[in-house]
Design an enzyme around this catalytic site. Structure first.
Site, short mmCIF file in Angstrom:
data_model
loop_
_atom_site.label_atom_id
_atom_site.label_comp_id
_atom_site.label_asym_id
_atom_site.label_seq_id
_atom_site.Cartn_x
_atom_site.Cartn_y
_atom_site.Cartn_z
N ARG A 562 39.48 41.37 35.30
CA ARG A 562 40.87 40.61 35.59
C ARG A 562 40.56 39.72 33.88
O ARG A 562 39.84 39.35 33.61
CB ARG A 562 41.54 39.83 36.21
CG ARG A 562 41.58 41.10 37.81
CD ARG A 562 43.08 41.49 37.55
NE ARG A 562 44.03 41.12 37.22
CZ ARG A 562 45.24 41.37 37.64
NH1 ARG A 562 44.68 42.01 38.71
NH2 ARG A 562 46.50 40.34 38.00
N LYS A 673 27.43 45.20 39.19
CA LYS A 673 27.68 46.74 39.27
C LYS A 673 26.92 46.59 37.49
O LYS A 673 26.42 48.33 37.73
CB LYS A 673 29.18 47.34 39.49
CG LYS A 673 29.73 46.51 40.77
CD LYS A 673 31.05 46.99 40.67
CE LYS A 673 31.46 46.77 42.32
NZ LYS A 673 32.34 46.20 41.53
#
Ligand code: GL7
Length: 835
Positions: A562, A673
């Site tokens: 974001r 990730k």
């Protein structure tokens, strides 16, 4: 794709079998009978749907047997209450869990189609904003994989997180109509609908035992309809349920209003009720005190608690055992009204006395805090709250009264402490502080990374820590390696499995076996080859979608998350400008070619975040077209960053940007990730970055910036960002060029709000960290030139990510908080008489 042969699954017949020929037949049957299409007239979506149903059919037996086992054995169950589940596409994930990926691929190919195309077709359920919602999705994956009885409860938003388009460099929001072509993964269960009350008033009465009781007389009632989605464990028979609630009007017409001739009014009220689950609030890390949002929260919480009690009835369990039956996790404060809602059910509907009800309630709930940012701490205006939930307000007053009595006893004569800890904020307009209710009503409170949990105890929850030190604990976040390695990076997964077997997928610590291969140059070459191939794929996609050529051999430097000032995409942008300026000053400068990729959405009402998007696009316009640069720098803002796209981004990264102001990012999960896929991190000592660095080793991590403590000290000593601007010529030039309109076609005003914020305020210490960041980036650029050394560091990042599997996080929750043992699910052969 890793070929996972399920060894414990026994449910094949000529309808649900897993061979290529049976799959082909089933696929064509579904196309014909479910989609009602011949291959000749079928669209790509029809094919996707046919495959989705084919896969779902192979899941149902496990799902129903899981449900049946839970009803029969009535095991203790985790309930994960979350306003957001950012699931991402189901099809690929389910193919992998079922061990069906390769067979399905072959079947689809033999039919002349392409599996990748069909996977691409799926509209992802974007029922969340970012990390918090995605975490919930990883956790339900791990719960099922670990064979833990669990239910996820949430909201079935008709419109999920908006789709982002970019027009003239600015973000434009488009509604996300994810349901428009149907959702093959959900099953509506209208027969299990429940009612939720709102508004009205309360009355007292005495019951048949002469006890004083309260009754809530609502102003309106809304129906909650459950939609169930199976969440299948990896290589497990467990298929848990994610139950999402949709709001509907209780009757399609209010006949009274209709008879009076108010047809419009009657229909209007119906659509009013349905509004509750219409749309996800797109704010990340901030809340808007909107009544509809509170309605959403209460709506899904009330449905979920009623549903949990109903399930106990099916299991022949009495409600006084609620806390023995359920461990309910509150995913941030969004579902915290559950504390008052469960109290109300136990007091008013089941007639328990206060102490008993309170004992059940506090033994049931546990609360996870996900942020320290003050603007994210939910508070509801007292009056609005009382109008919507009058009985709950009374209960909260009573909880507060009893709680403050205890504070008074533990800390006599500390008026200010009482004021600080009260659930009711009375400093101005009165508010209900949801985090206080969560702390008081829960037996466990945790942050999401070590630093964050420590800061919680020192700062925003300090008083609660002093009151209840035993409640506080940490559970560092994790992510599922099934979606974020096996599914998204099959080349890497295959290489790993080829060397160490496939045990790592369920036990990520096994990745450490890769260390045995680090001196094997053949392995290193293959590993580097995987990265190159993935980067080439992404480059191709970017060329097709953006018409921009990027060099797959350049350093892929990626920031995907974001857009927020605390995440400091603008610090990254200042670095890009700096490199650009250096090349302009000396076009022959020998620099490491880089591709800067950004992805992320801005909250629609967050002007500064939107301006940062415009800034990145403006820089891209100049840098990508300047002949002096000769392609050595490329900048691309990738629109509409979502789970599907994230799965392509992580595997392609060389460098992962985790550059938040220390103390602001509670954990981060993208950082994990990226690292799992072999990216090196450039990061601050913030959130889980600290633990990632501990695991991979300081020598395999690019650290820069102030620590959380230094940030506080600098602010306390009177931070003056201008000093940094004045004393650093590269910083000054970067800012001056922005200020002069160089990157905005001469419009010197365009970025003024951003520059003013940096020069006069700089809450997030961008200027203070600039020099350290640029110096660190210079080291990154140097390191990348030694490709073999870089590959070694990259391998070690993958190798040492075991800790960051969400399986580990879930095991910690189980051990420290939930105490729920696994239950093995037996799946008998499917027969007509089953059921
Ligand atoms: C967040 C945190 O900002 C993020 O650091 C964390 O990884 C995530 C999951 O715990 O939760 N908190 C929050 O309000 N949002 C997050 O992503 C939206």
């Amino acid at each position: 794709m890793v070929n996972i042969v399920p060894n414990n699954i026994q449910l094949e017949d000529d309808r649900t079998g897993m061979t290529v020929s049976i799959l082909k037949r089933a696929f064509l049957d579904n196309l014909f009978y479910v989609q009602a299409k011949f291959p000749k007239i079928a669209t790509k979506n029809d094919y996707y749907m046919a495959l989705a149903y084919t896969v779902r059919d192979r899941l149902v037996n496990r799902w129903l047997n899981t449900e049946r086992t839970y009803i029969e054995k009535a095991p203790r169950t985790v309930v994960y209450l979350s306003a957001e589940f950012l699931l991402g596409p189901h099809l690929g994930n389910n193919l992998i869990s079922l061990g069906l990926y390769n067979v399905a691929k072959q079947a689809i190919e033999e039919l002349g189609l392409n599996l990748a195309d069909l996977l691409e077709q799926e509209e992802e359920p974007g029922l969340g904003n970012g990390g918090l919602g995605r975490l919930a999705a990883c956790y339900i994956d791990s719960l099922a994989t670990l064979e833990i009885p669990a239910i996820g409860y949430g909201i079935r938003y008709e419109y999920g997180i908006f789709d982002q388009q970019i027009k003239d460099g600015w973000q434009v929001e488009i509604t996300d109509k994810w349901l428009q072509y149907g959702n093959p993964w959900e099953v509506a269960r209208p027969e299990a609908s429940l009612e939720v009350k709102f508004g009205g008033h309360t009355e007292t009465y005495t019951d048949e035992f002469d006890r004083y009781r309260v009754r809530w007389v609502p102003y309106k009632v809304v129906k909650g309809v459950p939609y169930d989605t199976p969440i299948l464990g990896f290589q497990a028979n467990t298929a848990n349920t994610l139950r999402l609630w949709k709001a509907e009007a209780p009757e399609s017409f209010d006949f009274e209003a209709f008879n009076k001739g108010d047809y419009f009014g009657a229909v209007h009220e119906k659509s009013d009720s349905e509004n509750i689950t219409k749309v996800l609030y797109p704010n990340d890390e901030s809340y808007q005190g909107k009544q509809l949002r509170l309605e959403q929260q209460y709506f899904f919480v009330s449905c979920s608690l009623q549903d949990a009690i109903r399930l106990m009835k099916l299991q022949n369990l009495a409600p006084e055992r609620f806390h023995e039956q359920y461990a309910i996790q509150l995913n941030d404060t969004h579902p915290t009204i559950a504390v008052a809602a469960l109290m109300r059910l136990l007091l008013d509907e089941y007639g328990f006395d206060w102490d008993r009800a309170w004992n059940i309630t506090t033994n049931t709930f546990a609360y996870t805090n996900h942020t320290l940012l003050p603007e994210a701490l939910e508070r509801w205006p007292l009056e609005m709250f009382g109008n919507l939930l009058p009985r709950h307000l009374e209960i909260i007053y009573e909880i507060n009264r009893r709680f403050l009595d205890r504070v008074r006893i533990k800390f006599p004569d500390e008026i200010d402490r009482l004021r600080r800890m009260s659930i009711i904020d009375e400093s101005g307009e009165r508010y209900i502080r949801m985090a206080h209710l969560a702390c008081i009503g829960s037996h466990a409170i945790n942050g999401v990374a070590e630093l964050h949990s420590e800061l919680l105890k020192k700062t925003i929850l300090h008083d609660f820590y002093e009151m209840y030190p035993e409640k506080f604990t940490n559970v560092t976040n994790g992510v599922t390696p099934r979606r974020f390695i096996v599914l998204s990076n099959p080349r890497l997964a295959n290489l790993i499995t080829d060397r160490i077997g496939d045990g790592w997928i369920k036990n990520l610590d096994e990745l450490r076996k890769l260390e045995n291969f680090i001196e094997d140059s053949g392995f290193r070459q293959e590993f580097a080859g995987v990265k190159r191939a993935v980067k080439r794929d992404l480059a191709e996609q970017i060329r097709d979608n953006y018409g921009i050529d990027i060099d797959p051999d350049s350093l892929f430097d990626i920031q995907a998350k974001r857009i927020h000032e605390y995440k400091r995409q603008h610090l990254n942008a200042l670095h890009i400008i700096t490199l650009y300026n250096r090349l302009k000053a000396d076009p022959n400068l020998d620099i490491t070619p880089r591709t800067f990729l950004f992805g992320g959405k801005a909250a629609p009402g967050y002007y500064m975040a939107k301006l940062i998007i415009k800034l990145i696009n403006s820089i891209a316009d100049v840098v990508n077209h300047d002949p002096d640069i000769r392609g050595r720098l490329k900048v691309v803002f990738l629109k509409d960053y979502n789970v599907k796209f994230a799965q392509r981004i992580y595997p392609a990264a060389d460098l992962s940007e985790q550059i938040s102001t220390a103390g602001k990012e509670a954990s981060g999960t993208g950082n994990m990730k990226f690292s799992m896929n072999g990216a090196l991190t450039i990061g601050t000592l913030d959130g889980a970055n600290i633990e990632i660095r501990e695991e991979v080793g300081a020598e395999n991590f690019f650290l820069f910036g102030l620590t959380a403590e230094q940030v506080l000290a600098l602010k306390a000593s009177g931070y003056n960002p201008r000093d940094y601007y004045e004393s650093n010529p590269e910083l000054k030039l970067a800012i001056d060029r922005l200020d002069s309109g160089f990157f905005s076609r001469g419009d010197g005003d365009l970025f003024r709000p951003l520059l003013d914020a940096l020069m006069y305020q700089d809450d997030y210490l961008v200027l203070a960290d600039y020099a350290s960041y640029v110096e660190c980036q210079d080291r990154v650029g140097q390191a990348y030139r030694d490709s073999d050394r870089w590959t070694r560091m990259s391998i070690l990042n993958v190798d040492r990510m075991g800790k960051f599997s969400s399986d580990r996080s879930i095991r910690e929750y189980l051990q420290k908080i939930w105490k729920v043992p696994p239950v093995e699910i037996q799946v008998p052969e499917y027969t007509q008489s089953n059921g």
